[in-house]
Design a protein around this motif. Structure first.
Motif, PDB file in Angstrom:
ATOM      1  N   GLN A 273      16.714   8.732  -3.539  1.00 21.19           N
ATOM      2  CA  GLN A 273      15.595   8.009  -4.128  1.00 21.19           C
ATOM      3  C   GLN A 273      15.103   6.891  -3.214  1.00 21.19           C
ATOM      4  N   PHE A 274      15.991   6.317  -2.415  1.00 20.14           N
ATOM      5  CA  PHE A 274      15.562   5.296  -1.455  1.00 20.14           C
ATOM      6  C   PHE A 274      14.765   5.931  -0.319  1.00 20.14           C
ATOM      7  N   ILE A 275      15.180   7.098   0.131  1.00 20.23           N
ATOM      8  CA  ILE A 275      14.425   7.804   1.168  1.00 20.23           C
ATOM      9  C   ILE A 275      13.050   8.198   0.643  1.00 20.23           C
ATOM     10  N   LEU A 276      13.014   8.695  -0.578  1.00 25.29           N
ATOM     11  CA  LEU A 276      11.733   9.087  -1.172  1.00 25.29           C
ATOM     12  C   LEU A 276      10.820   7.882  -1.350  1.00 25.29           C
ATOM     13  N   MET A 277      11.407   6.718  -1.622  1.00 27.35           N
ATOM     14  CA  MET A 277      10.611   5.500  -1.743  1.00 27.35           C
ATOM     15  C   MET A 277       9.983   5.121  -0.394  1.00 27.35           C
ATOM     16  N   GLY A 278      10.718   5.330   0.683  1.00 21.71           N
ATOM     17  CA  GLY A 278      10.169   5.074   2.005  1.00 21.71           C
ATOM     18  C   GLY A 278       9.012   6.010   2.332  1.00 21.71           C
ATOM     19  N   VAL A 279       9.150   7.288   1.946  1.00 20.83           N
ATOM     20  CA  VAL A 279       8.065   8.251   2.153  1.00 20.83           C
ATOM     21  C   VAL A 279       6.842   7.848   1.334  1.00 20.83           C
ATOM     22  N   ALA A 280       7.077   7.428   0.086  1.00 20.01           N
ATOM     23  CA  ALA A 280       5.969   6.993  -0.773  1.00 20.01           C
ATOM     24  C   ALA A 280       5.260   5.785  -0.177  1.00 20.01           C
ATOM     25  N   ASP A 281       6.022   4.851   0.380  1.00 15.76           N
ATOM     26  CA  ASP A 281       5.421   3.676   1.015  1.00 15.76           C
ATOM     27  C   ASP A 281       4.564   4.064   2.219  1.00 15.76           C
TER      28      ASP A 281
ATOM     29  N   ALA B 196       0.599   1.891   3.547  1.00 12.05           N
ATOM     30  CA  ALA B 196      -0.224   1.969   4.761  1.00 12.05           C
ATOM     31  C   ALA B 196      -1.685   2.232   4.414  1.00 12.05           C
ATOM     32  N   ALA B 197      -1.911   3.092   3.417  1.00 11.47           N
ATOM     33  CA  ALA B 197      -3.287   3.385   3.004  1.00 11.47           C
ATOM     34  C   ALA B 197      -3.940   2.172   2.345  1.00 11.47           C
ATOM     35  N   LYS B 198      -3.168   1.406   1.575  1.00  3.07           N
ATOM     36  CA  LYS B 198      -3.714   0.206   0.937  1.00  3.07           C
ATOM     37  C   LYS B 198      -4.172  -0.805   1.978  1.00  3.07           C
ATOM     38  N   LEU B 199      -3.338  -1.038   2.971  1.00  2.00           N
ATOM     39  CA  LEU B 199      -3.694  -1.999   4.013  1.00  2.00           C
ATOM     40  C   LEU B 199      -4.936  -1.537   4.769  1.00  2.00           C
TER      41      LEU B 199
ATOM     42  N   PHE C 208      -7.230   0.502   3.602  1.00  2.00           N
ATOM     43  CA  PHE C 208      -8.359   0.492   2.680  1.00  2.00           C
ATOM     44  C   PHE C 208      -8.941  -0.908   2.536  1.00  2.00           C
ATOM     45  N   PHE C 209      -8.092  -1.899   2.361  1.00  2.00           N
ATOM     46  CA  PHE C 209      -8.571  -3.268   2.201  1.00  2.00           C
ATOM     47  C   PHE C 209      -9.340  -3.735   3.434  1.00  2.00           C
ATOM     48  N   HIS C 210      -8.869  -3.355   4.615  1.00  2.00           N
ATOM     49  CA  HIS C 210      -9.552  -3.775   5.837  1.00  2.00           C
ATOM     50  C   HIS C 210     -10.803  -2.951   6.088  1.00  2.00           C
ATOM     51  N   ASP C 211     -10.736  -1.661   5.867  1.00  2.00           N
ATOM     52  CA  ASP C 211     -11.837  -0.762   6.204  1.00  2.00           C
ATOM     53  C   ASP C 211     -13.017  -0.921   5.262  1.00  2.00           C
ATOM     54  N   GLN C 212     -12.743  -1.108   3.977  1.00  2.00           N
ATOM     55  CA  GLN C 212     -13.804  -1.106   2.984  1.00  2.00           C
ATOM     56  C   GLN C 212     -14.330  -2.496   2.632  1.00  2.00           C
ATOM     57  N   ALA C 213     -13.734  -3.517   3.185  1.00  2.00           N
ATOM     58  CA  ALA C 213     -14.229  -4.869   2.936  1.00  2.00           C
ATOM     59  C   ALA C 213     -15.565  -5.060   3.650  1.00  2.00           C
ATOM     60  N   PRO C 214     -16.475  -5.880   3.089  1.00  2.00           N
ATOM     61  CA  PRO C 214     -17.745  -6.175   3.771  1.00  2.00           C
ATOM     62  C   PRO C 214     -17.492  -6.789   5.142  1.00  2.00           C
ATOM     63  N   GLU C 215     -18.456  -6.644   6.039  1.00  2.00           N
ATOM     64  CA  GLU C 215     -18.284  -7.091   7.410  1.00  2.00           C
ATOM     65  C   GLU C 215     -17.891  -8.564   7.499  1.00  2.00           C
TER      66      GLU C 215
ATOM     67  N   LEU D  70     -10.263 -11.092   5.497  1.00  2.00           N
ATOM     68  CA  LEU D  70      -9.583 -11.282   4.216  1.00  2.00           C
ATOM     69  C   LEU D  70      -8.888 -10.016   3.740  1.00  2.00           C
ATOM     70  N   GLY D  71      -9.090  -8.891   4.443  1.00  2.00           N
ATOM     71  CA  GLY D  71      -8.500  -7.631   4.008  1.00  2.00           C
ATOM     72  C   GLY D  71      -6.989  -7.695   3.876  1.00  2.00           C
ATOM     73  N   THR D  72      -6.341  -8.253   4.906  1.00  2.00           N
ATOM     74  CA  THR D  72      -4.882  -8.360   4.867  1.00  2.00           C
ATOM     75  C   THR D  72      -4.424  -9.275   3.748  1.00  2.00           C
ATOM     76  N   SER D  73      -5.174 -10.359   3.505  1.00  2.00           N
ATOM     77  CA  SER D  73      -4.790 -11.284   2.438  1.00  2.00           C
ATOM     78  C   SER D  73      -4.902 -10.620   1.066  1.00  2.00           C
ATOM     79  N   TYR D  74      -5.884  -9.724   0.886  1.00  2.00           N
ATOM     80  CA  TYR D  74      -5.978  -8.983  -0.371  1.00  2.00           C
ATOM     81  C   TYR D  74      -4.728  -8.131  -0.577  1.00  2.00           C
ATOM     82  N   TYR D  75      -4.296  -7.501   0.510  1.00  2.00           N
ATOM     83  CA  TYR D  75      -3.116  -6.629   0.439  1.00  2.00           C
ATOM     84  C   TYR D  75      -1.868  -7.420   0.067  1.00  2.00           C
ATOM     85  N   THR D  76      -1.617  -8.519   0.782  1.00  2.00           N
ATOM     86  CA  THR D  76      -0.427  -9.316   0.510  1.00  2.00           C
ATOM     87  C   THR D  76      -0.500  -9.979  -0.863  1.00  2.00           C
TER      88      THR D  76
END
Length: 220
Positions: free
Chosen positions: A92-100, A105-108, A110-117, A122-128
């Motif tokens: 389950q710990f290995i599967l959690m790493g795969v899920a992460d 990675a996609a969340k980080l 997404f926040f950077h890519d889809q944020a207005p120019e 602020l993209g990274t700050s949204y993620y954290t």
């Protein structure tokens, strides 16, 4: 093995999964989807959320089996040791790493890519910030479940003695909440419209990379 060291399996699985995703998964999926990234960012997050449902369900089943063995052997005291290897928790710990590797990675990205120019920084700050809020909500949920299940003189699901607790019920509850979160995410993702400028830029960059790779292969 110290119990806290099990978290190392998450990081190892995460690193291996990221390499596998970039070198194997993306090229294979690109052939079928014709998408420069193989799959979209929202699809990648959806896979990660689905895997977390499996992680919680697996944790519930593993804990249920451990408690059943503890009761069968009569090892339910505060200091009794259940004759079960700690490595049963590794999958389950290995599967959690795969899920992460899919979700975080996609969340980080997404926040950077889809944020207005004007808000890219602020993209990274949204993620954290989302991670911090999630940790607070997790603590609140744990305390709430512990308090509610101790009503009417009941021992509760979460006690100081793990052999008399019901963490399997708690993990099952988390699996249900993860599933509800997944359904909500799918509904929102279905209606989401990508930031055209950022998406087009990434497509052009990806196509240029593919073209450079093809040219290099032809020269070789």
């Amino acid at each position: 093995m110290p119990p806290a060291s099990l978290k190392a399996f998450i990081q190892v699985a995460l690193l291996i999964s990221l390499v596998f995703y970039d070198r194997v998964f993306v090229p294979v999926m690109r052939r079928y989807t014709k998408h420069p990234q193989g799959i979209t960012m929202l699809q990648r997050m959806g896979i990660g959320l689905s895997l977390f449902v499996v992680v919680m369900a697996t944790s519930s089943l593993t804990e249920h089996n451990r408690l059943s063995m503890a009761r069968e052997r009569g090892t339910v005291g505060d200091h009794d040791i259940v004759p079960l290897s700690i490595f049963v928790l590794v999958p389950q710990f290995i599967l959690m790493g795969v899920a992460d590797a899919f979700l975080e990675a996609a969340k980080l990205e997404f926040f950077h890519d889809q944020a207005p120019e004007g808000m890219k920084s602020l993209g990274t700050s949204y993620y954290t910030t989302s991670m911090g809020i999630g940790n607070f909500l997790s603590s609140f949920l744990l305390q709430t479940v512990s308090a509610v299940t101790k009503r009417n003189g009941q021992p509760g699901w979460i006690t100081n003695n793990l052999n008399q607790s019901h963490l399997d019920y708690y993990y099952a509850l988390m699996a249900v909440l993860c599933f509800v979160n997944l359904v909500y995410f799918l509904l929102v993702a279905w209606k989401y419209v990508y930031n055209v400028d950022a998406t087009e830029y990434r497509k052009e960059l990806a196509m240029a990379t593919i073209g450079d790779t093809a040219s290099q292969d032809n020269r070789d």
